[in-house]
Each structure stands twice: as C-alpha cells, then as structure tokens.
Design a protein around this motif. Structure first.
Motif, mmCIF file in Angstrom:
data_model
loop_
_atom_site.group_PDB
_atom_site.id
_atom_site.type_symbol
_atom_site.label_atom_id
_atom_site.label_comp_id
_atom_site.label_asym_id
_atom_site.label_seq_id
_atom_site.Cartn_x
_atom_site.Cartn_y
_atom_site.Cartn_z
ATOM 1 N N PRO A 473 0.824 -1.220 0.000
ATOM 2 C CA PRO A 473 0.000 0.000 0.000
ATOM 3 C C PRO A 473 0.859 1.271 0.000
ATOM 4 N N LYS A 474 0.390 2.297 -0.722
ATOM 5 C CA LYS A 474 1.107 3.573 -0.828
ATOM 6 C C LYS A 474 0.251 4.696 -0.227
ATOM 7 N N GLU A 475 0.930 5.686 0.358
ATOM 8 C CA GLU A 475 0.249 6.842 0.960
ATOM 9 C C GLU A 475 -0.647 7.545 -0.060
ATOM 10 N N ALA A 484 -15.715 3.818 2.010
ATOM 11 C CA ALA A 484 -15.294 3.818 3.415
ATOM 12 C C ALA A 484 -14.424 2.602 3.732
ATOM 13 N N LYS A 485 -14.787 1.441 3.173
ATOM 14 C CA LYS A 485 -14.029 0.219 3.481
ATOM 15 C C LYS A 485 -12.583 0.352 3.000
ATOM 16 N N ALA A 486 -12.403 0.828 1.750
ATOM 17 C CA ALA A 486 -11.046 0.962 1.195
ATOM 18 C C ALA A 486 -10.226 1.938 2.030
ATOM 19 N N ARG A 487 -10.817 3.080 2.368
ATOM 20 C CA ARG A 487 -10.085 4.089 3.144
ATOM 21 C C ARG A 487 -9.703 3.553 4.522
ATOM 22 N N ALA A 493 -3.423 -0.184 7.255
ATOM 23 C CA ALA A 493 -2.178 -0.781 6.735
ATOM 24 C C ALA A 493 -1.043 0.237 6.724
ATOM 25 N N LEU A 494 -1.380 1.480 6.290
ATOM 26 C CA LEU A 494 -0.353 2.532 6.244
ATOM 27 C C LEU A 494 0.124 2.894 7.645
ATOM 28 N N ARG A 495 -0.844 2.868 8.604
ATOM 29 C CA ARG A 495 -0.489 3.193 9.992
ATOM 30 C C ARG A 495 0.503 2.163 10.535
ATOM 31 N N LYS A 496 0.273 0.895 10.152
ATOM 32 C CA LYS A 496 1.174 -0.179 10.609
ATOM 33 C C LYS A 496 2.585 0.043 10.026
ATOM 34 N N ASP A 497 2.650 0.321 8.697
ATOM 35 C CA ASP A 497 3.941 0.598 8.052
ATOM 36 C C ASP A 497 4.590 1.831 8.658
ATOM 37 N N ARG A 498 3.747 2.826 8.935
ATOM 38 C CA ARG A 498 4.251 4.084 9.486
ATOM 39 C C ARG A 498 4.899 3.856 10.846
ATOM 40 N N PHE A 542 9.524 9.516 11.211
ATOM 41 C CA PHE A 542 9.005 8.816 10.025
ATOM 42 C C PHE A 542 9.843 9.175 8.797
ATOM 43 N N LYS A 543 10.140 10.468 8.637
ATOM 44 C CA LYS A 543 10.921 10.917 7.477
ATOM 45 C C LYS A 543 12.326 10.310 7.495
ATOM 46 N N ILE A 544 12.896 10.201 8.705
ATOM 47 C CA ILE A 544 14.232 9.601 8.812
ATOM 48 C C ILE A 544 14.151 8.109 8.461
#
Length: 744
Positions: A473-475, A484-487, A493-498, A542-544
C-alpha cells in the motif's frame, strides 16, 4: 394557587388529547391492534415524566408522544416501536432502569429502549467529538435492530420541529449535526420525506433570511407554475384515462434547501432554477410482476406526446437504489419550452420512496431468504466499526463517504454484480472484493482494456483486478479511494507501516546523536521540527526511517549551534486560526459567555474576533463563532465545511455572533463573472467597479475563448451587501451573463 391548578388541568387535557391523536392514527393503520400495551406504556411514561417540562415550557411527556406519532404515522411502524418511542427517555431521565422496562413490557421493547439510551447519552454533551462517538454507538446499535435508528430519526425530527425555543448557539450545533449526519442517514435509509424536512429545518435556522426569501418566491410563482403544470398534464391525463389507467398525477415543488443548494453550486439566482418541480405519476397496480411493464407503458405515452431529453432517463425500476428506491424518471420538453422531470411510480414504489425500508414490512409476505440491500449496507457499517479510525471526526467523515454516495453497478469477470458509490475507482473495487486484493493491486482491466488503479468506474463496466505479491500500500492511494471500506483498510495498513518506519527512524536518530556526542532533549527536537516545518516528532522520525531525510554533516552543525528562537507558535489552521488579525493578548482576554449573542467589533484595527481563512466571511454573511482554547472567537460562514465539522463535534465551543453595525474595515471577496466577449467590455467592468461603486480591485483575471469570457475579480469590500450590489450592476453590462460571489 387556583391558576396553578387550572394550568395542571389544562396540561392534563392537552396530554390526553395528544395521546388520543396518536392512538387514532395507530387504529387507522393496518397493524395488529395492540392498544392495551400502548396505553400501559403511555401511563408509565406519563407518570415517570410528571412535573418535568421542556425548555419551551410544555410538559415533557408531549415530546415522547410526538416521537411515537412520527414513528407510527410518518414512518409506519407498529406497537413495539410506538411503545419504545413513548418510553425512550424514561431510563435516561428518571430512576427507572432497562430491567424495569423489561419486566413490565418484555425483552424486545426493553432492548430498543436500551439501544436508544446508549445513543442519547451526551447528545448535547460538553466533550469534544462526543457527537462523532455517539454516531458510532448509534450505528453499532442499529446493526442489532433497525427500529432503534428509525425511532432516533423521529426523535431528531421532533427536536428540529421544536428548535425555536433553544439558544441560537444550540440551534447552530443541532442544525449542523442534523445536516451533517441525520439527513444523509435518512436518505440512505430511504426516508425521503424525513430527509427533506430535516434539511429544510436545518437550513431555516442556519440561514433564516435566505429561507424566508426563497419561500416567498416559491409562493409568488405558484400561479404561473400551476398554469404550466396544467398545460403539460392535460394531454397525458387524457391519454392515460383512455387506456384505462387508475392513477394520480401531481407536481411536487423542490424543497427550499435543494433550491438554495442549486443556486449556490451553479451560482445562479432563483429565477434561473428551471427545474423547480417534478411531475409525479402514481398508478395503481394489483400485480407486482406487472409494475415494470406498466412504468414503461406510461413512459411510452409521455414520449409520444413530448420530446425526450436523451441523457436524463433514470431506470430505478430494473435496478433499484441501495436504499430501496424504485421509480422510472424521464425528462421531457414541455409545451412552454421548459424541461420537466416526470417520475413514474406504482403506489407501492411511492410508499417505499417516501417512508423507506419500514414500508417494505407492510408488503412482506412470508419469510424471504434473499439478503436485502439494507442487510448488505449494515454489514458494511459493521465492517467499518470493527476497524475504526482512531480520531472520532475522521471516523465520521469515513462513514459519510458511504452515506452521501449514489450508486453505480459493475461486474466481476465471473458476472457477479457489485454495487459501488459513484466515482469509485478500480482500487475501491479491489478493496470491496477483498482487503488482500486491495493491498497487492497493481492495475485493472476494465472491459478487457488495461487501466491504472485511479480509473473511475462506470455502471455496467466489467472489471478484473490485477495483483502482484511485491506490491504494498502507498500513501498516495488515499487520494484514489472513495469507499469507506477501502479508506479504513488502507489507513490501517499505512499506519502499521508508518509505526515501523517511526521506530526505525527514532533508532537511527538516537544513534546519530550518540555518535556525535549531542545530548537528546526536548529543546533539540523542537529546534529540528521548526527547521523542517514539522508539527510532531513522529513526523520527523518517520521521514528519517523512510529515507526522506538524511542525517548528515549539515544537520550535525545545525544541532551544535546555540539554540535561538526555537519556540514557534502552532496555530490550528484547520479551525481557522492561521491569520494576521490583530488580537488582544490571551491574558487580557475574558472568558466568553457562550449563551449570549457575541457582537463582532473592530475599533481602530483591534478586533475582538479572528476571520477563518477557510471561508473568509464578511459583514452581512450568516456566521457563527468558534471559541478556541485561547478564548478567541473565530468567525466562520455557517455553511463552511469546516464549520460543519465544528457544529457536529465541538457544539459547546460555538457562540452565536452578530456583526456590529458600521464596521469600516475592508474585507477580501472574489466575484466570478462570465459572458459574451466584445470590444470594450473589460473597460466597462473596471469602470463600474472603480468609478461607480468606488470599490478597490486587488486582482482581475479574465480569459476569453471562442467569443465567451470567464473571469474572477478579487476586491476589497465592507460587507456582503456591497458584493450583491456590485453583482447586480455587473449583470446590467451588455454581454455579462452571470456575476456571483465565489464560494471560498
């Protein structure tokens, strides 16, 4: 003492009278006549609320009676719901418990009352985001018994009908959350009549002047409209009677709110809203199997008489909307040259359109194994509730994605039919089918043609999702999804990667400091955040961790420098704080009384308010105030989207505001203008603005193409009236077809 006794007798007579009206309405319905339990519920509720009055001064019991009457006569529910409506405030407002209700009225009524009690707590409470949390509770309860939400709708409708006795700041809050949450939910449940009334009442309290003006204009044009309708209807009625149809034909005027909405979105005056009404034909049909055929027979009669608009036929008979709505819509050119929309429905279709899912029960015969659209929708809601957004307002916005949407229908390669909201993309479909498909989706084939994930789907498309195990998944995908389901799944998923990147970045940062003998403290972090323009340390880490920011020699030198001016004041721009308005110091600012009307003043450039940059209101606009944590009143237009969120979630921070007369300060405004291009027109436009009206032009941009021009004027004005006068004058210039103030 006598007058007090007389008042009590009058109250008791009024209560008895209103209850009899409720009972008579119920007895005229086709529900089984369970009068005894309704009378018991009324006596119990009347005793429980005895002596309590509403803000308007009337006995409190009149509210539950009114809600029960809406439930019975406007939504069409039976004795169980009527009893629950009569008892809906007993547990919350008196000493009685849900167990007491169960012992006296049984498990089913107690369960509905319990559901209603869960969602009433704190409905006008003081906590930020309380309403959003409430909405979540409402949906959780709704998935157990749909009657809970239907009674809640009736409760909200009666509150809106009696909103006049509330403080203005409360009115804005309640009207705002009604428009934001309850009206779209009523629409999604197919409660069309209730949705329309909720919208109109919200609009009436938010924009009283505009409401009054549109209502008056509707009344003034009544005679002309009636003449146009009769002229249009006569030949259709004559032909249908000849063919033996039993039907009713009528013209239904658009609601005040929908007329205003059209005026705003299209930047047109009332006079240019041509589709002020729709003609409705409601026919009798004894055999449900013939409904579709009869709709098309009537369609054929109309199109034999009048010319059809080829792009405005909507077949909701073959493929009903997800809220159960069925009808055949067509638009034809009337004898006077106006386009007129005709809605064709059977009596059953009409009842379902007006009353929603509750009307289905009236017609249900036997048990059906088919999963209804409502069940499908409730499943979606449950799914979102199980993976909620952490922030309550984000959660509310996610739910609203589904509430407002109209549907398209697409097919899988195997021919399965999938319902999606309009503007859904290939990526939305991937997530609708399965989360894993969404996470690994790389492209899609639409009607056997390769397309990107961002491809918007159309009704009737056949779509195949293409995946790759290496895809993650990409930001930027968040901007590609509408469901709503997709978002929800994507955000999780992004929160987990983040989180992984944040902990990786923090580790790299600590190692960097350690290897360069730099002490790790809060001042250092603040200095770095200011330097990179970041708001939180998590963003920095996160940026680092994501390799967007490299810790090298230049950073080492920067951190070794003496700390200078490292504290920066962060303003919450989303709530309108980011501006250069001169304000008294926070220490000097008194606590603002939320119950009083707050007068917006400007003395020698010192204002007691701040203008919200999201909507830039000017004196004369309908506005409200949001009191921030520094007791600064931030002024928003009442229809501003940010203000909508504030009304729904920060009700106690709202204050009713009024512009002080004679404010001399200038405010920025933008005028949109369009027309037929000719030599000298630009000269006339600037002369009208500068010379005749003495208005200061900040910026003027006009573009002409193939004889037509479009432009925008940035001007400085004192109030909204000046803008209206300017638009009126501009429209008088030969060639100018439209001039209106832009929505910020």
């Amino acid at each position: 003492m006598e007058s007090s006794d007389a008042k009590q007798i009058a109250d008791e007579q009024l209560i008895e009278e209103k209850f009899q009206e409720l009972l008579n309405g119920y007895l005229n319905s086709n529900h089984r006549k369970k009068v005894e339990i309704i009378e018991r519920a009324f006596k119990f509720a009347n005793e429980a609320h005895r002596g309590i009055r509403r803000r308007s001064g009337e006995p409190y019991i009149l509210h539950p009676i009114a809600v029960a009457r809406i439930v019975s006569q406007e939504i069409g529910l039976g004795s169980t719901s009527i009893c629950a409506a009569l008892l809906h405030d007993v547990v919350e407002d008196t000493e009685y418990t849900v167990e007491d209700i169960e012992n006296l009225f049984g498990k089913k009524i107690a369960s509905i009352v319990s559901g209603l009690t869960k969602i009433s707590g704190g409905i006008f409470g003081d906590q930020a985001s309380a309403q959003a949390e409430n909405f979540r509770k409402l949906l959780l309860t709704m998935s157990e018994d749909i009657r809970v939400i239907l009674i809640k709708m009736a409760d909200r409708l009666h509150n809106m009908r009696t909103l006049g006795s509330m403080l203005p700041s409360k009115q804005y809050k309640i009207a705002g959350e009604t428009l934001y949450i309850y009206a779209p939910l009523a629409h999604r449940l197919g409660l069309f009549a209730i949705k329309t009334e909720l919208e109109d009442l919200s609009f009436k309290y938010e924009h009283p002047e505009a409401y009054k003006q549109i209502q008056q204009k509707i009344q003034y044009t009544e005679k002309d409209r009636q003449a146009i309708y009769e002229n249009f209807a006569k030949p259709i009625e004559k032909r249908m009677k000849e063919l033996g149809f039993k039907f009713e034909m009528k013209a239904r005027v658009k609601s005040v709110y929908s007329i205003w909405n059209k005026m705003q979105t299209k930047h047109i005056p009332f006079e240019e809203v041509y589709d002020l009404y729709a003609v409705r034909i409601i026919f009798q049909c004894n055999n449900e199997a013939d409904e579709k055929k009869e709709c098309w027979n009537i369609y054929s009669i109309i199109t034999d008489i009048y010319k059809l608009h080829p792009e405005r036929t909507r077949d909701w008979v073959s493929r009903p909307k997800a809220n159960g709505y069925k009808a055949l819509h067509l638009t034809v050119m009337g004898p006077d040259g106006n386009w007129i929309e005709v809605q064709i429905r059977s009596e059953k279709m009409d009842e379902i359109a007006e009353r929603g899912f509750a009307a289905h029960w009236k017609y249900k015969v036997g048990d059906s194994d088919e999963e209804s659209e409502l069940d499908v929708w409730l499943k979606t809601i449950k799914d979102i509730l199980e993976h909620p957004e952490p922030n309550a307002i984000d959660f509310l916005d996610t739910i609203k994605l589904n509430l407002f949407s109209t549907e398209i229908f697409v097919f899988t390669p195997k021919g399965d039919l999938i319902t999606l909201p309009t503007d859904a993309t290939a990526l939305d479909l991937a997530f609708t089918l399965h989360s894993d498909l969404g996470f690994h989706c790389i492209a899609a084939k639409v009607n056997h043609k390769l397309v990107p994930l961002s491809q918007k789907l159309q009704s009737g498309d056949q779509v195949e999702i293409l995946t790759s195990k290496s895809q993650t998944p990409k930001e930027e995908w968040l901007s590609l999804v509408t469901t709503a389901k997709a978002r929800t799944r994507l955000t999780a998923a992004l929160r987990k990667d983040r989180r992984l990147n944040i902990s990786k970045g923090e580790k790299i940062f600590k190692e960097f400091l350690s290897s360069n003998n730099i002490e790790n403290d809060n001042k250092l972090i603040t200095k770095l955040l200011n330097h990179f323009g970041l708001a939180q340390r998590e963003e920095l880490f996160f940026k680092i961790g994501n390799n967007d920011l490299e810790l090298g020699e230049s950073i080492r030198k920067f951190l070794k420098e003496k700390n200078q001016n490292i504290f920066m004041k962060y303003l919450k721009i989303s709530f309108g704080g980011g501006n250069n308005n001169k304000q008294p110091d926070a220490e000097e600012r008194p606590v603002i009384d939320r119950k009083q009307n707050y007068i917006l003043k400007d003395h020698n450039g010192i204002k007691n308010y701040a203008i919200a940059t999201c909507c830039n209101p000017i004196p004369g606009d309908d506005v409200l105030g949001y009191v921030d944590e520094n007791e600064t009143v931030i002024v928003h237009k009442r229809e501003c989207p940010v203000a909508m969120r504030l009304k729904s979630s920060f009700g106690p921070r709202l204050v009713s505001t009024q512009w002080e007369s004679g404010i001399t300060q200038s405010f920025p405004a933008t005028i949109l203008i369009e027309g037929i291009d000719r030599i000298g027109i630009l000269n006339e436009i600037t002369r009208t603005i500068s010379n005749e009206l003495n208005i200061n032009i900040r910026n003027l941009a006009i573009e002409a193409q193939e004889g037509v021009f479009h432009g925008s004027l940035n001007i400085l004005v004192h109030d909204a009236k000046s803008v209206e006068t300017l638009c009126r004058k501009l429209k008088k210039i030969k060639g100018v077809k439209a001039a209106s103030r832009a929505k910020e």
